[in-house]
Design a protein around this motif. Structure first.
Motif, PDB file in Angstrom:
ATOM      1  N   THR A 132       0.820  -1.214   0.000  1.00 39.43           N
ATOM      2  CA  THR A 132       0.000   0.000   0.000  1.00 39.43           C
ATOM      3  C   THR A 132       0.855   1.266   0.000  1.00 39.43           C
ATOM      4  OG1 THR A 132      -0.204  -0.156   2.413  1.00 39.43           O
ATOM      5  CG2 THR A 132      -2.004  -1.055   1.087  1.00 39.43           C
ATOM      6  N   ASN A 133       1.950   1.267   0.742  1.00 39.37           N
ATOM      7  CA  ASN A 133       2.828   2.435   0.742  1.00 39.37           C
ATOM      8  C   ASN A 133       3.460   2.665  -0.623  1.00 39.37           C
ATOM      9  OD1 ASN A 133       2.400   3.158   3.430  1.00 39.37           O
ATOM     10  ND2 ASN A 133       3.982   1.779   4.177  1.00 39.37           N
ATOM     11  N   ALA A 134       3.758   1.571  -1.314  1.00 46.73           N
ATOM     12  CA  ALA A 134       4.287   1.700  -2.679  1.00 46.73           C
ATOM     13  C   ALA A 134       3.246   2.327  -3.597  1.00 46.73           C
ATOM     14  CB  ALA A 134       4.717   0.336  -3.192  1.00 46.73           C
ATOM     15  N   LEU A 135       1.982   1.952  -3.407  1.00 47.19           N
ATOM     16  CA  LEU A 135       0.906   2.529  -4.217  1.00 47.19           C
ATOM     17  C   LEU A 135       0.707   4.013  -3.907  1.00 47.19           C
ATOM     18  CD1 LEU A 135      -1.838  -0.267  -4.271  1.00 47.19           C
ATOM     19  CD2 LEU A 135      -0.276   0.406  -6.098  1.00 47.19           C
ATOM     20  N   VAL A 136       0.847   4.379  -2.626  1.00 47.33           N
ATOM     21  CA  VAL A 136       0.751   5.798  -2.271  1.00 47.33           C
ATOM     22  C   VAL A 136       1.896   6.582  -2.921  1.00 47.33           C
ATOM     23  CG1 VAL A 136       0.856   7.468  -0.378  1.00 47.33           C
ATOM     24  CG2 VAL A 136      -0.503   5.385  -0.118  1.00 47.33           C
ATOM     25  N   SER A 137       3.092   6.005  -2.920  1.00 43.95           N
ATOM     26  CA  SER A 137       4.223   6.638  -3.605  1.00 43.95           C
ATOM     27  C   SER A 137       3.913   6.829  -5.089  1.00 43.95           C
ATOM     28  CB  SER A 137       5.485   5.786  -3.446  1.00 43.95           C
ATOM     29  OG  SER A 137       5.893   5.722  -2.102  1.00 43.95           O
ATOM     30  N   PHE A 138       3.268   5.834  -5.661  1.00 47.65           N
ATOM     31  CA  PHE A 138       2.898   5.875  -7.075  1.00 47.65           C
ATOM     32  C   PHE A 138       1.948   7.026  -7.371  1.00 47.65           C
ATOM     33  CE2 PHE A 138      -0.190   4.469 -10.340  1.00 47.65           C
ATOM     34  CZ  PHE A 138       0.658   4.371 -11.433  1.00 47.65           C
ATOM     35  N   VAL A 139       0.865   7.150  -6.574  1.00 48.18           N
ATOM     36  CA  VAL A 139      -0.122   8.198  -6.863  1.00 48.18           C
ATOM     37  C   VAL A 139       0.431   9.581  -6.533  1.00 48.18           C
ATOM     38  CG1 VAL A 139      -2.088   6.650  -6.542  1.00 48.18           C
ATOM     39  CG2 VAL A 139      -1.265   7.993  -4.606  1.00 48.18           C
ATOM     40  N   CYS A 140       1.288   9.669  -5.502  1.00 44.95           N
ATOM     41  CA  CYS A 140       1.870  10.969  -5.169  1.00 44.95           C
ATOM     42  C   CYS A 140       2.807  11.453  -6.271  1.00 44.95           C
ATOM     43  CB  CYS A 140       2.617  10.890  -3.839  1.00 44.95           C
ATOM     44  SG  CYS A 140       1.505  10.846  -2.413  1.00 44.95           S
ATOM     45  N   SER A 141       3.520  10.532  -6.893  1.00 46.25           N
ATOM     46  CA  SER A 141       4.403  10.947  -7.981  1.00 46.25           C
ATOM     47  C   SER A 141       3.597  11.369  -9.206  1.00 46.25           C
ATOM     48  CB  SER A 141       5.378   9.821  -8.347  1.00 46.25           C
ATOM     49  OG  SER A 141       4.798   8.857  -9.168  1.00 46.25           O
ATOM     50  N   ILE A 142       2.457  10.715  -9.448  1.00 46.60           N
ATOM     51  CA  ILE A 142       1.568  11.153 -10.524  1.00 46.60           C
ATOM     52  C   ILE A 142       1.091  12.582 -10.254  1.00 46.60           C
ATOM     53  CG2 ILE A 142      -0.710  10.822 -11.568  1.00 46.60           C
ATOM     54  CD1 ILE A 142      -0.335   7.844 -11.345  1.00 46.60           C
ATOM     55  N   GLN A 143       0.723  12.844  -9.002  1.00 49.85           N
ATOM     56  CA  GLN A 143       0.223  14.176  -8.647  1.00 49.85           C
ATOM     57  C   GLN A 143       1.305  15.236  -8.790  1.00 49.85           C
ATOM     58  OE1 GLN A 143      -2.404  14.597  -5.199  1.00 49.85           O
ATOM     59  NE2 GLN A 143      -1.143  16.294  -4.466  1.00 49.85           N
ATOM     60  N   VAL A 144       2.487  14.962  -8.247  1.00 47.08           N
ATOM     61  CA  VAL A 144       3.536  15.974  -8.265  1.00 47.08           C
ATOM     62  C   VAL A 144       4.058  16.216  -9.680  1.00 47.08           C
ATOM     63  CG1 VAL A 144       5.585  14.511  -7.909  1.00 47.08           C
ATOM     64  CG2 VAL A 144       5.504  16.808  -6.917  1.00 47.08           C
ATOM     65  N   GLN A 145       3.992  15.203 -10.539  1.00 52.32           N
ATOM     66  CA  GLN A 145       4.440  15.362 -11.917  1.00 52.32           C
ATOM     67  C   GLN A 145       3.384  16.063 -12.767  1.00 52.32           C
ATOM     68  OE1 GLN A 145       7.370  14.828 -13.054  1.00 52.32           O
ATOM     69  NE2 GLN A 145       7.047  15.095 -15.245  1.00 52.32           N
ATOM     70  N   SER A 146       2.116  15.848 -12.463  1.00 49.04           N
ATOM     71  CA  SER A 146       1.037  16.430 -13.268  1.00 49.04           C
ATOM     72  C   SER A 146       0.730  17.875 -12.879  1.00 49.04           C
ATOM     73  CB  SER A 146      -0.233  15.581 -13.125  1.00 49.04           C
ATOM     74  OG  SER A 146      -0.017  14.250 -13.565  1.00 49.04           O
ATOM     75  N   PHE A 147       0.888  18.200 -11.610  1.00 52.26           N
ATOM     76  CA  PHE A 147       0.572  19.549 -11.120  1.00 52.26           C
ATOM     77  C   PHE A 147       1.850  20.161 -10.567  1.00 52.26           C
ATOM     78  CE2 PHE A 147      -3.223  17.025 -11.028  1.00 52.26           C
ATOM     79  CZ  PHE A 147      -4.208  17.870 -11.517  1.00 52.26           C
ATOM     80  N   ARG A 148       2.528  20.925 -11.401  1.00 58.09           N
ATOM     81  CA  ARG A 148       3.864  21.386 -11.054  1.00 58.09           C
ATOM     82  C   ARG A 148       3.974  22.887 -10.841  1.00 58.09           C
ATOM     83  NH1 ARG A 148       7.681  18.450 -15.406  1.00 58.09           N
ATOM     84  NH2 ARG A 148       9.261  19.507 -14.162  1.00 58.09           N
ATOM     85  N   GLN A 149       2.875  23.620 -11.053  1.00 61.87           N
ATOM     86  CA  GLN A 149       2.968  25.058 -10.829  1.00 61.87           C
ATOM     87  C   GLN A 149       1.621  25.653 -10.436  1.00 61.87           C
ATOM     88  OE1 GLN A 149       4.376  26.737 -14.537  1.00 61.87           O
ATOM     89  NE2 GLN A 149       2.319  26.937 -15.343  1.00 61.87           N
ATOM     90  N   ILE A 150       1.689  26.783  -9.768  1.00 64.45           N
ATOM     91  CA  ILE A 150       0.509  27.563  -9.398  1.00 64.45           C
ATOM     92  C   ILE A 150       0.757  28.999  -9.810  1.00 64.45           C
ATOM     93  CG2 ILE A 150      -0.861  28.465  -7.473  1.00 64.45           C
ATOM     94  CD1 ILE A 150      -0.338  25.854  -6.002  1.00 64.45           C
ATOM     95  N   ASN A 151      -0.088  29.491 -10.690  1.00 64.72           N
ATOM     96  CA  ASN A 151       0.058  30.860 -11.207  1.00 64.72           C
ATOM     97  C   ASN A 151       1.479  31.151 -11.683  1.00 64.72           C
ATOM     98  OD1 ASN A 151      -2.652  31.459 -10.689  1.00 64.72           O
ATOM     99  ND2 ASN A 151      -2.212  32.114  -8.605  1.00 64.72           N
ATOM    100  N   GLY A 152       2.059  30.177 -12.368  1.00 65.65           N
ATOM    101  CA  GLY A 152       3.389  30.369 -12.942  1.00 65.65           C
ATOM    102  C   GLY A 152       4.541  30.030 -12.026  1.00 65.65           C
ATOM    103  N   ASN A 153       4.277  29.719 -10.755  1.00 66.65           N
ATOM    104  CA  ASN A 153       5.338  29.370  -9.813  1.00 66.65           C
ATOM    105  C   ASN A 153       5.433  27.854  -9.671  1.00 66.65           C
ATOM    106  OD1 ASN A 153       6.050  32.089  -8.897  1.00 66.65           O
ATOM    107  ND2 ASN A 153       4.012  32.109  -7.986  1.00 66.65           N
ATOM    108  N   ALA A 154       6.655  27.327  -9.738  1.00 71.68           N
ATOM    109  CA  ALA A 154       6.866  25.889  -9.578  1.00 71.68           C
ATOM    110  C   ALA A 154       6.630  25.506  -8.125  1.00 71.68           C
ATOM    111  CB  ALA A 154       8.278  25.514 -10.011  1.00 71.68           C
ATOM    112  N   ILE A 155       5.559  24.756  -7.870  1.00 66.71           N
ATOM    113  CA  ILE A 155       5.170  24.396  -6.509  1.00 66.71           C
ATOM    114  C   ILE A 155       4.819  22.918  -6.450  1.00 66.71           C
ATOM    115  CG2 ILE A 155       3.414  24.734  -4.706  1.00 66.71           C
ATOM    116  CD1 ILE A 155       3.242  27.622  -5.446  1.00 66.71           C
ATOM    117  N   ALA A 156       5.276  22.242  -5.384  1.00 64.98           N
ATOM    118  CA  ALA A 156       4.942  20.833  -5.168  1.00 64.98           C
ATOM    119  C   ALA A 156       3.822  20.733  -4.148  1.00 64.98           C
ATOM    120  CB  ALA A 156       6.161  20.064  -4.675  1.00 64.98           C
TER     121      ALA A 156
END
Length: 242
Positions: A132-156
């Motif tokens: 399960t922790n491996a799966l959480v790592s998987f979805v978190c990396s999808i999130q951090v790779q897909s959503f990489r900025q807010i209003n032009g600023n690189a944010i995780a």
């Protein structure tokens, strides 16, 4: 060189549709999810933080030095899954970048929802927690790779170290250069950190009550993110010559 520059107010310009995906609203919800998942895996899934892999890499190195090779190799599982999440996010982007029916980031969110929903029904046992922790790592990396900025600023949205560094840097620039855009950027970074902390606090409280099923709460939050992404924000542009 012709450059398009966003403007506000009654200035003349053409309007461009801008995705909701880089808004502070979506970023704050995703940060809540990130903080929640860290608290969830720590409390309910074996006392680990599955959002980032630095800790796993360090622990793997320590195990190798202590000649605990079988334990060291266990840390390769979440590291591999994190890398796999990046590959999945990039693959989705490649094939659905120009889709008009659904934004490619919404597909990434669907991956997260499905995986987290499955995790909710996996009993918290030592043998299961590695999975399960491996799966959480998987979805978190999808999130951090897909959503990489807010209003032009690189944010995780799944970790805070980089945000803390960048927010402090922009704050320093504001005090030295007196540029209002720097303080706004700084507030964005620190705001995301606060939402991450709030998510961790909520996650701790809910996980204490619901244990494994607590992960259904971030599933619900991601459904809201998925729905919000059907909304576009309009922004004017003017032509600027350099």
């Amino acid at each position: 060189m012709v450059k398009l520059k966003p403007i506000k107010g009654d200035d003349y310009g053409t309007e461009k549709k801008k995705q909701m995906s880089d808004s502070f609203l979506l970023g704050s919800i995703l940060a809540l999810v990130g903080g929640f998942l860290d608290a969830y895996t720590y409390i309910c899934r074996g006392g680990v933080f599955a959002n980032a892999e630095t800790g796993n890499i360090v622990l793997m190195g320590i195990k190798f030095v202590n000649k605990e090779f079988s334990h060291a190799l266990k840390y390769l599982i979440p590291i591999f899954c994190f890398a796999a999440g990046v590959l999945v996010a990039q693959t989705v982007r490649k094939f659905y970048k120009n889709s008009k029916a659904i934004h490619w980031r919404q597909i990434s969110i669907l991956f997260e929802i499905i995986v987290l929903f499955i995790i909710a029904f996996v009993p918290s046992e030592k043998s299961n927690n590695v999975f399960t922790n491996a799966l959480v790592s998987f979805v978190c990396s999808i999130q951090v790779q897909s959503f990489r900025q807010i209003n032009g600023n690189a944010i995780a949205t799944t970790m805070c170290t980089g945000n803390l560094r960048s927010g402090t840097e922009h704050l320093f620039k504001y005090f030295t250069e007196k540029n209002k855009t720097e303080i706004i950027s700084s507030f964005h970074y620190f705001g995301i950190i606060l939402f991450f902390i709030a998510g961790a606090s909520i996650g701790a409280a809910v996980t204490d009550l619901l244990l494994e099923k607590a992960v259904l709460f971030p599933c619900a939050a991601l459904v809201i993110v998925f729905a919000l992404m059907f909304i576009y924000r309009k922004e004017k542009e003017v032509i600027e010559y350099e």
